[in-house]
Write an enzyme that holds these catalytic residues in place. Structure first.
Site, mmCIF file in Angstrom:
data_model
loop_
_atom_site.group_PDB
_atom_site.id
_atom_site.type_symbol
_atom_site.label_atom_id
_atom_site.label_comp_id
_atom_site.label_asym_id
_atom_site.label_seq_id
_atom_site.Cartn_x
_atom_site.Cartn_y
_atom_site.Cartn_z
ATOM 1 N N ASP A 153 0.994 -1.141 -0.042
ATOM 2 C CA ASP A 153 0.080 0.002 0.197
ATOM 3 C C ASP A 153 1.029 1.289 0.080
ATOM 4 O O ASP A 153 2.174 1.152 0.286
ATOM 5 C CB ASP A 153 -0.945 0.124 1.066
ATOM 6 C CG ASP A 153 -1.927 0.767 1.025
ATOM 7 O OD1 ASP A 153 -2.387 1.654 -0.017
ATOM 8 O OD2 ASP A 153 -3.112 0.829 1.772
HETATM 9 C C1 BGC Z 1 -4.916 3.421 -0.080
HETATM 10 C C2 BGC Z 1 -5.303 2.312 -1.057
HETATM 11 C C3 BGC Z 1 -4.998 2.868 -2.276
HETATM 12 C C4 BGC Z 1 -3.706 3.655 -2.411
HETATM 13 C C5 BGC Z 1 -3.000 4.216 -3.733
HETATM 14 C C6 BGC Z 1 -3.663 4.079 0.051
HETATM 15 O O1 BGC Z 1 -3.600 5.271 0.647
HETATM 16 O O2 BGC Z 1 -5.026 2.757 1.406
HETATM 17 O O3 BGC Z 1 -6.304 1.690 -0.822
HETATM 18 O O4 BGC Z 1 -5.219 2.011 -3.228
HETATM 19 O O5 BGC Z 1 -3.669 4.521 -1.219
HETATM 20 O O6 BGC Z 1 -3.863 5.287 -4.011
#
Ligand code: BGC
Length: 815
Positions: A341
């Site tokens: 993530d």
């Molecule tokens: C979130 C994810 C997301 C990623 C990319 C993160 O802050 O937890 O769910 O896919 O950002 O944008």
């Protein structure tokens, strides 16, 4: 391969793909088309290439391409295709260590969704083979410009994958995922995901960070809005639907986008519902409750997985070899790749298991995180880590292999570029808009519909009327898009105010609109206008709820779950006029609606419905459609009940038969698993939702009174459960027929009820239908005392009914 000659034929093939069945099989027409395609390609090559030898080679390549098309079409088979593996090996053999590490690196090229790295030298890095993927960049032209650098300037021409959070639609925004799950209609969700894929891919996005399949049992957690609610069985069905919709029948289809199932794993069990918080759950709940939707997505061919932010059983999810390697790869045979993530690799430092980016990168990559999203740790430290012998070269090879495998499987080497001829999506396809409205209509849950002067408030009678429309969500286009509507555009939204005014204009009716209050304020300066509007009206519609951006989604956890600000006070003032009130709740989570449920005759939970919010709501309010959404998450009476979910254990002192609406008055009432100041039950339970018609259920009948555990375990036998459901009202309507079980006498405790089947059926007035469910190994097995997933001897109660608290029961024995 690559080069011009293959561009056209493969595009032609794609035109056939929508007709291909979900599990690929060669049909005769398709076969003929392939042969004619082959002939067409041969002729084309003959004209282009002069030497017979070149024609021969090209024909051979072409045959190979077709063979792989025929044999390796489903995402799962593409990821297991030995021909693809041979290509990966050949490429890996040419790559330097630095280039391999480059494949493991991902940056956000556009609007960041977290603290960014501050890097801007992407073109330079790409030219050196230093980046494997970019995200948050959209537009065929923009994407192609970056891709051109990778394909033309980098030494080995390895294309990039472009990702984006396409969560509930791309530009044609659907309801938020929690709302989508309330449809209980996986086929519809698959269609929505397909539409999202078609739109996203047309703007160069070939990878979405969706579906989020985190089971969420705590309404305080803001990200409950992004998933399918509290139930594992429903979560599995939805996980499969999203993956099928995004990835289509073949990853090489240019309208297919890679699914990324997230957040692996147990992120939804954050303590206290506070985002990013610690998760400490048992291995049994991990395997029984939280892992199965991921497994379902992986089994459906999901090509990628995202590792989560949480610290799970003391080991951060983004550095957890047990979940990332032992379970995901070892037990499930996952062949795609894992992306972290946003900065979750960097966050291993504040989590305390790494002292610096090098240690963070080392722990993450060896645990099984192949691609580093935005932490910059892999890019800056892994080369030295390998050189100094702290990270084995084989770990890098394996991570690069997994990423390249997916790139080959999606045909990126043959078709790196997006088709620019279509241009950006400026107008929405009417079919996509219509689908968004349908999903919204199926997502609404009618929570209450009491009679006022003899007949239920809803549906509203058509004809000339004066309606007072009050509340901060009545005309808020932005909020209708919900959280993570990355490419959603408020100007595509038709609000409730607009749709209602249009509808009433047709019947010489009138809408008196008064905002009344902001979502989050203590000022009551707008109350007088709202009350005056209510006084002039035949009926009042109150559009109240949460701020989609601030209060729901990532970092949107709340410690209070009632209507924010002074919205309840506004509602009280409106209700005091004595006019019938319909409350429409817009929220990304279950709210506490005790006062509302006691005083407002009609309540509709609308979630955040997307671009067609207004038309979908108006059609529902006037009865053009009959509400058929059912809750996928329990609505609490008090925050203190959280985490609240229907499939809990019974405890040794259940409060059955005790009046929980008052404090205990004797020892028999007191020494129970209960609160002394609140009921145990939710205000509205999982599976619940009303309709404008009524359904009647027969007692379920079973195909056997008993079955042997051994034969259920081996798959040799299964139980068939059937029940007759009848529409006893005067309108057509859809019902979600739900099957629950409870098992007793087992080696470990089992929930008081567990969903093990559901079907959404539509019945005309007076019509009845026999609904059948098959229960076998998958439905009866659980992680037993030896941590084996097996069917055990048990006494089983089976319910078929309209929600998790009703239904008539039957009994069955597993010997
Ligand atoms: C979130 C994810 C997301 C990623 C990319 C993160 O802050 O937890 O769910 O896919 O950002 O944008």
């Amino acid at each position: 391969m690559g080069g011009l000659p293959f561009t056209r034929p493969l595009r032609i093939i794609k035109r056939f793909s929508p007709r291909a069945p979900a599990t690929y099989k060669i049909d005769f027409a398709l076969y003929i088309e392939q042969i004619s395609l082959l002939v067409e390609v041969m002729f084309m090559l003959k004209h282009r290439l002069m030497s017979g030898c070149a024609v021969g080679i090209a024909m051979l390549s072409c045959l190979l391409a077709l063979t792989s098309f025929v044999q390796a079409q489903s995402p799962t088979s593409a990821l297991n295709d030995p021909k693809i593996e041979a290509r990966v090996n050949a490429l890996l053999g040419q790559m330097t260590l630095q280039e391999k590490i480059g494949q493991l690196v991902q940056y956000s090229a556009g609007s960041p969704t977290g603290p960014g790295t501050g890097r801007t030298d992407y073109p330079d890095m790409i030219a050196k083979g230093g980046i494997g993927s970019l995200f948050n960049l959209t537009g065929a032209r923009e994407v192609n410009a970056m891709q051109k650098i990778a394909v033309e300037k980098s030494r080995l021409h390895v294309p990039l994958i472009f990702g984006l959070d396409v969560i509930h639609g791309y530009r044609s925004t659907f309801p938020v995922p929690l709302g989508m799950s309330a449809t209980w209609n996986p086929d519809l969700i698959e269609k929505a995901a397909r539409i999202a894929a078609v739109e996203a891919s047309s703007e160069g996005v070939r990878w979405t960070f969706s579906p989020m399949v985190d089971i969420a049992r705590d309404a305080r957690w803001g990200r409950i809005v992004e998933g399918n609610g509290e139930d594992t069985y429903l979560g599995q069905a939805m996980a499969r639907a999203y993956v099928r919709g995004y990835q289509g029948t073949s990853l090489t289809d240019p309208t297919s986008i890679l699914a990324c199932v997230k957040h692996y794993v147990a992120y939804g069990a954050a303590e206290g519902g506070r985002d990013y918080n610690t998760v400490d759950i048992s291995d049994r709940s991990l395997r029984q409750v939280y892992l199965p939707p991921f497994r379902a997505a992986v089994d459906s061919g999901a090509a990628t997985v995202m590792s989560a932010f949480d610290d799970l059983q003391g080991v951060p999810a983004s550095a957890n070899p047990y979940t990332l390697t032992q379970i995901l790869r070892g037990e499930w045979g996952f062949r795609g790749f894992v992306v972290s993530d946003w900065n979750s690799v960097g966050e291993l430092i504040p989590q305390g298991v790494a002292l610096d980016p090098a240690m963070a990168a080392r722990k993450a990559v060896t645990a099984g995180v192949d691609m580093d999203m935005e932490s910059n740790s892999y890019a800056t430290t892994l080369l030295q880590e390998v050189k100094d012998g702290r990270v084995p070269q084989s770990v890098i090879d394996e991570a690069a292999r997994r990423i390249l495998r997916v790139k080959f499987a999606m045909g990126l080497f043959e078709h790196p570029y997006a088709d620019e001829s279509k241009g950006a999506i400026t107008t929405l396809d009417p079919a996509h808009v219509a689908a968004s409205r349908t999903v919204a209509e199926e997502s609404f849950v009618l929570l209450k519909n009491d009679p006022v002067s003899g007949s239920p408030v809803l549906p509203l009678a058509s004809g000339a009327k004066t309606i007072a429309l009050i509340g901060p969500l009545a005309d808020s286009a932005n909020d209708m898009l919900g959280s993570w509507s990355t490419k959603g555009d408020a100007k595509d939204v038709v609000t409730l105010r607009k749709a209602l005014s249009d509808r009433l204009a047709q019947s010489q009716g009138k809408v008196i609109y008064a905002k009344g209050t902001d979502i989050l304020t203590t000022s009551d300066s707008g109350f007088a206008e709202a009350v005056s509007a209510a006084r002039q009206a035949d009926v009042v519609i109150a559009a109240l709820g949460e701020d989609a951006g601030l209060m729901t989604g990532e970092a949107g956890s709340r410690a209070h779950l009632d209507l924010p600000g002074n919205q309840q006070k506004l509602l009280e003032a409106i209700a005091a006029t004595g006019k019938p009130v319909v409350l429409i709740v817009f929220s990304g989570r279950p709210l506490i609606l005790n006062w509302e449920a006691a005083h407002i005759p009609a309540i509709l939970e609308a979630w955040f419905p997307g671009i067609q919010a207004g038309p979908a709501l108006v059609r529902t309010l006037f009865g053009d459609v009959n509400p058929s959404g059912r809750l996928t998450t329990s609505f609490p009476r008090a925050v203190g009940q959280e985490p609240l979910y229907y499939n809990a254990m019974n405890t040794g002192r259940p409060a059955d038969g005790v009046d929980l609406t008052r404090p205990p008055s004797n020892a028999a009432e007191k020494f129970r698993s209960r609160y002394i100041d609140e009921q145990n039950s939710p205000l509205f339970p999982f599976g619940y939702g009303l309709s404008y018609t009524k359904f009647q259920y027969s007692t379920p009948s079973l195909s056997a009174q008993s079955l042997a555990a051994a034969s259920l375990n081996s798959g040799a036998s299964a139980l068939t459960v059937s029940a007759e459901v009848k529409n006893t009202g005067s309108r057509a309507g859809s019902e979600v027929v739900q099957l629950y079980i409870r098992q007793r006498g087992t080696s470990v405790t089992r929930p008081v009820r567990e969903l093990k089947g559901f079907q959404k059926i539509t019945l005309a007035p007076g019509e009845s239908k026999k609904v059948e469910f098959k229960l076998g190994r998958e439905e009866f097995s659980f992680w037993n005392i030896d941590m084996k997933d097996v069917v055990e001897p048990a006494q089983v109660t089976v319910w078929v009914g309209p929600n998790s608290t009703e239904g008539s029961e039957a009994h069955f024995t597993i010997n």
